[in-house]
Design an enzyme around this catalytic site. Structure first.
Site, short mmCIF file in Angstrom:
data_model
loop_
_atom_site.label_atom_id
_atom_site.label_comp_id
_atom_site.label_asym_id
_atom_site.label_seq_id
_atom_site.Cartn_x
_atom_site.Cartn_y
_atom_site.Cartn_z
N LEU A 65 13.36 -2.08 -2.79
CA LEU A 65 12.62 -0.84 -3.04
C LEU A 65 11.81 -0.60 -1.78
O LEU A 65 11.10 -1.49 -1.30
CB LEU A 65 11.72 -1.01 -4.26
N ASP A 66 11.92 0.59 -1.22
CA ASP A 66 11.24 0.89 0.04
C ASP A 66 9.78 0.46 0.00
O ASP A 66 9.09 0.61 -1.02
CB ASP A 66 11.30 2.39 0.34
N ARG A 67 9.32 -0.05 1.13
CA ARG A 67 7.92 -0.49 1.23
C ARG A 67 6.95 0.61 0.81
O ARG A 67 5.96 0.36 0.11
CB ARG A 67 7.62 -0.93 2.67
N ALA A 69 7.43 3.04 -1.25
CA ALA A 69 7.63 3.49 -2.62
C ALA A 69 7.05 2.49 -3.60
O ALA A 69 6.78 1.34 -3.27
CB ALA A 69 9.12 3.69 -2.90
#
Length: 222
Positions: A65-67, A69
């Site tokens: 999961l994107d940093r 997000a």
């Protein structure tokens, strides 16, 4: 400690805050994996009778999961659980639903976006290209406009593929950058945070095969 959404012998599922990397890595950013491992290790020391687990606890992020997000992030506590869930991702039997607040109204209230992505390793972003070619990946998502909140528009997004920065790049490509996503043309919000949240996650439990459905809301002020 991060909010724990589900935990048993095989899985630890948390609500990752924006700003934390999913996995520990070379860049020394604070990571959800490190925080989860600290929690898991302390629990083992307190409750487990296994000397092996206490010495070498096993915990691995199943997906990324994107940093910038927030939202649902799944960790496997056993190698068998990790292999099983990674297989579900490869077979596209896992369902993930995101919420995104974007700066402009999308061209339609519902839509399906199909594009080709190419990763730019220097800029650390994905670029939409017109057609398939060398080093490109097919990407696809569906979105639904849920509401307008101030100057932002809340979208529910369901990606059919899981490419690097896919949601961010595809929404920006239709003129709807995610709020805070400066990398893709959005206006600044908070440092290392964008308004993209992993809202729902559905998979089969790696041991029992039962359907596992999880939900979590964004933090207050999102």
């Amino acid at each position: 400690m991060m909010q724990i959404l589900f935990e048993d012998y095989y899985l630890l599922i948390v609500n990752k805050p924006a700003g934390l990397s999913s996995e520990s890595g070379r860049e020394r950013h604070p990571s959800a994996e490190d925080e989860a491992l600290l929690y898991f290790t302390s629990q083992l020391q307190e409750k487990s009778t296994s000397k092996r687990l206490k010495t070498t606890p096993y915990l691995r992020a199943v997906h990324r999961l994107d940093r910038a997000a927030s939202g649902i992030l799944v960790f496997a506590k056993t190698k068998t659980a990790l292999v099983n869930l990674m297989g579900q991702f490869e077979n596209r039997s896992v369902a993930k639903v995101y919420w995104a607040k974007v700066e402009n109204r999308p061209p339609a209230e519902k839509g399906k976006l199909t594009n080709w992505l190419k990763k730019d390793p220097v800029a650390r972003k994905s670029i939409i290209v017109e057609k398939s070619g060398r080093d490109t990946q097919h990407c696809e998502l569906e979105y639904t406009l849920l509401e307008k909140s101030g100057k932002e528009f809340l979208l529910e997004v369901q990606p059919a593929t899981g490419r690097f920065h896919q949601i961010r790049a595809q929404l920006a490509h239709i003129g709807c950058p995610i709020a805070g996503d400066v990398l893709y043309g959005g206006k600044p919000w908070k440092e290392q945070q964008i308004k993209l949240h992993a809202r729902r996650f559905t998979c089969k439990h790696p041991k029992t095969g039962e359907l596992l459905e999880l939900e979590c809301m964004p933090n207050e002020g999102w």
